[in-house]
Design a protein around this motif. Structure first.
Motif, PDB file in Angstrom:
ATOM      1  N   ALA A  80       2.451  -4.667   7.589  1.00  0.00           N
ATOM      2  CA  ALA A  80       1.203  -4.055   7.402  1.00  0.00           C
ATOM      3  C   ALA A  80       0.731  -3.206   7.325  1.00  0.00           C
ATOM      4  O   ALA A  80       0.482  -1.950   6.661  1.00  0.00           O
ATOM      5  N   PRO A  81       1.795  -2.432   7.988  1.00  0.00           N
ATOM      6  CA  PRO A  81       1.055  -0.555   7.871  1.00  0.00           C
ATOM      7  C   PRO A  81       1.561   0.266   7.014  1.00  0.00           C
ATOM      8  O   PRO A  81       0.884   0.969   6.227  1.00  0.00           O
ATOM      9  N   LEU A  82       3.147  -0.377   6.494  1.00  0.00           N
ATOM     10  CA  LEU A  82       3.380   0.170   4.903  1.00  0.00           C
ATOM     11  C   LEU A  82       2.830  -0.079   4.017  1.00  0.00           C
ATOM     12  O   LEU A  82       2.538   0.725   2.973  1.00  0.00           O
ATOM     13  N   ILE A  83       1.988  -0.952   3.728  1.00  0.00           N
ATOM     14  CA  ILE A  83       1.314  -2.407   3.057  1.00  0.00           C
ATOM     15  C   ILE A  83      -0.327  -0.859   2.551  1.00  0.00           C
ATOM     16  O   ILE A  83      -0.915  -0.667   1.579  1.00  0.00           O
ATOM     17  N   LEU A  84      -0.650  -0.592   4.167  1.00  0.00           N
ATOM     18  CA  LEU A  84      -1.534  -0.164   4.402  1.00  0.00           C
ATOM     19  C   LEU A  84      -1.742   1.194   3.948  1.00  0.00           C
ATOM     20  O   LEU A  84      -2.193   1.722   3.275  1.00  0.00           O
ATOM     21  N   HIS A  89      -2.790   5.243  -0.387  1.00  0.00           N
ATOM     22  CA  HIS A  89      -1.905   6.354  -0.607  1.00  0.00           C
ATOM     23  C   HIS A  89      -2.771   6.597  -2.114  1.00  0.00           C
ATOM     24  O   HIS A  89      -2.443   7.527  -3.268  1.00  0.00           O
ATOM     25  N   HIS A  90      -3.214   5.202  -2.768  1.00  0.00           N
ATOM     26  CA  HIS A  90      -3.409   5.293  -4.657  1.00  0.00           C
ATOM     27  C   HIS A  90      -4.616   4.871  -4.393  1.00  0.00           C
ATOM     28  O   HIS A  90      -5.285   4.450  -5.312  1.00  0.00           O
ATOM     29  N   ASP A 156       3.170  -8.693   5.138  1.00  0.00           N
ATOM     30  CA  ASP A 156       2.111  -9.360   5.702  1.00  0.00           C
ATOM     31  C   ASP A 156       0.843  -8.991   4.820  1.00  0.00           C
ATOM     32  O   ASP A 156      -0.451  -8.448   4.653  1.00  0.00           O
ATOM     33  N   PHE A 157       1.088  -9.625   3.323  1.00  0.00           N
ATOM     34  CA  PHE A 157       0.228  -8.822   2.361  1.00  0.00           C
ATOM     35  C   PHE A 157      -1.449  -9.736   2.444  1.00  0.00           C
ATOM     36  O   PHE A 157      -2.496  -9.416   1.939  1.00  0.00           O
ATOM     37  N   MET A 166      -8.229  -3.565   1.162  1.00  0.00           N
ATOM     38  CA  MET A 166      -7.916  -3.516  -0.508  1.00  0.00           C
ATOM     39  C   MET A 166      -9.653  -3.953  -0.304  1.00  0.00           C
ATOM     40  O   MET A 166      -9.852  -3.209  -1.324  1.00  0.00           O
ATOM     41  N   ARG A 167     -10.184  -4.711  -0.065  1.00  0.00           N
ATOM     42  CA  ARG A 167     -11.435  -4.853  -0.431  1.00  0.00           C
ATOM     43  C   ARG A 167     -12.311  -3.754  -0.671  1.00  0.00           C
ATOM     44  O   ARG A 167     -13.245  -3.230  -1.228  1.00  0.00           O
ATOM     45  N   LEU A 168     -11.521  -2.637   0.354  1.00  0.00           N
ATOM     46  CA  LEU A 168     -13.319  -1.481   1.572  1.00  0.00           C
ATOM     47  C   LEU A 168     -12.947  -0.541  -0.480  1.00  0.00           C
ATOM     48  O   LEU A 168     -13.482   0.294   0.009  1.00  0.00           O
TER      49      LEU A 168
END
Length: 393
Positions: A80-84, A89-90, A156-157, A166-168
């Motif tokens: 999850a930390p990498l996905i976050l 970053h984008h 952990d998507f 993602m929503r925020l």
């Protein structure tokens, strides 16, 4: 390294995104052996060409980003930390970025991606890179998740913190999703494009004119076919039908030519699905005229024509279909930047809404699976007719 390049060259026939030696060498550096095995599996599984192209592009970007951001290849499964980190970053707050350069994607990561041609070097005039489009980030996360499933892994998507972030981030971006074609090619616009296919006062329509006329009419009348479906259309998908009455409620009305078009595998349907659509009238006449003029009795329906007017055996590419639409728009005096091949699809639904055709009827022809997506065109078409907007008129 050489074995990986050879494997990618073998895959290039079914993965257009990795065709070419330069592209193969770049991907060989970015993708691991396990990555390439996954792509090979996807190719064997018969994933659609466009989906494979997008997945390959996302795959190489994700690997390139992870190496630049962490110094290591993508881990499997992704924590999850990498996905976050990817989201941070984008998708960021542009106002915050202007006062805090460390906010969003770090400069060294952006430069590394630019060097690998995975990120555009163009920046805004104030020398600040804008955040990515939310739709692009969502698509890349979906591709990342898909690759996990094909490897038999669970990332952990769907974690609560990932969904919340993602929503925020989307809310902060406040960036409406852009249409694939800024303007829809409705019936009146289509007539302008068709007029450019009529030849000149001194010359009859060329073979290219005849092809483009058939392409536009079939593309629109068949429910607004996607450019990949038009380029991939084969003679064997066509079945000539008996003539049908102009008015289905009046069997004595004028009879029109008809043809069934079996779509086969599309973006949302499998080849085994019963997804034929019916063509009636002008589109059938134009299609017959093209097939007779080009003497096509098998293989690709819409084919390339060189600058000297010679017909090729190879099919048009999806990019060529888009280029043809833009070319005809320019010839008609319209701005090509406002239109793309997807304008045929949005135009069909918009025109159906303008003519008060029930949305269920239109969806049977367009083969939309999502009522919400199809209804968005109906909503746009009906805006100017809403009584609620005239309360103070």
């Amino acid at each position: 390294m050489r074995d990986k390049i050879e494997t990618l060259d073998t895959l290039s026939a079914i993965l257009p995104a990795i065709a070419g030696s330069d592209r193969a060498e770049q991907l060989a550096r970015l993708l691991t052996d396990e990555d390439i095995d996954t792509l090979r599996h996807l190719a064997r599984a018969g994933m659609g060409e466009n989906s494979l192209r997008a997945l390959t592009s996302d795959f190489s970007y994700l690997e390139g980003w992870c190496l630049a951001a962490t110094g290591s290849p993508l881990p499997w499964p992704a924590p999850a930390p990498l996905i976050l980190k990817f989201i941070a970053h984008h998708l960021w707050d542009p106002d915050k970025k202007s006062s805090d350069p460390s906010h969003g994607m770090p400069d060294h990561v952006a430069r590394a991606l630019e060097a690998q041609k995975l990120l555009r070097t163009q920046k805004k005039s104030e020398n600040l890179r804008p955040p990515h489009a939310p739709a692009t980030v969502q698509r890349r996360l979906a591709s990342w998740s898909t690759l996990h499933r094909w490897r038999g892994l669970t990332g952990d998507f769907s974690a609560a913190e990932v969904r919340s972030a993602m929503r925020l981030a989307v809310r902060v971006a406040d960036r409406p999703r852009a249409r694939k074609s800024r303007k829809a090619i409705t019936a009146d616009c289509l007539e302008l494009l068709l007029a450019t296919c009529n030849g000149t006062d001194y010359a009859a329509p060329s073979l290219m004119d005849i092809r483009d006329r058939a392409l536009l009419l079939v593309g629109f009348a068949s429910g607004g076919r996607r450019r990949s479906e038009l380029s991939g259309m084969r003679f064997g998908q066509i079945t000539w039908e008996d003539f049908l009455p102009l008015d289905p409620s009046d069997p004595d009305s004028d009879l029109l030519p008809a043809a069934s078009l079996r779509l086969g595998r599309t973006k949302t349907e499998e080849s085994s699905d019963d997804n034929s659509v019916l063509l009636i009238g002008r589109s059938v006449d134009a299609l017959k005229t093209w097939l007779e003029a080009a003497q096509i009795q098998e293989g690709a329906v819409f084919r390339a024509i060189d600058q000297w007017g010679n017909l090729k055996t190879r099919a048009l590419t999806p990019q060529s279909v888009n280029a043809i639409v833009k070319k005809r728009c320019a010839l008609a005096g319209l701005d090509p930047q406002d239109f793309s091949a997807h304008g045929l699809r949005s135009g069909f639904l918009t025109e159906a809404a303008n003519r008060d055709i029930p949305i269920q009827d239109a969806m049977l022809q367009s083969r939309h699976r999502s009522l919400a997506q199809a209804s968005s065109y109906y909503s746009d078409a009906g805006r100017s007719r809403r009584r609620s907007a005239r309360l103070l008129g």
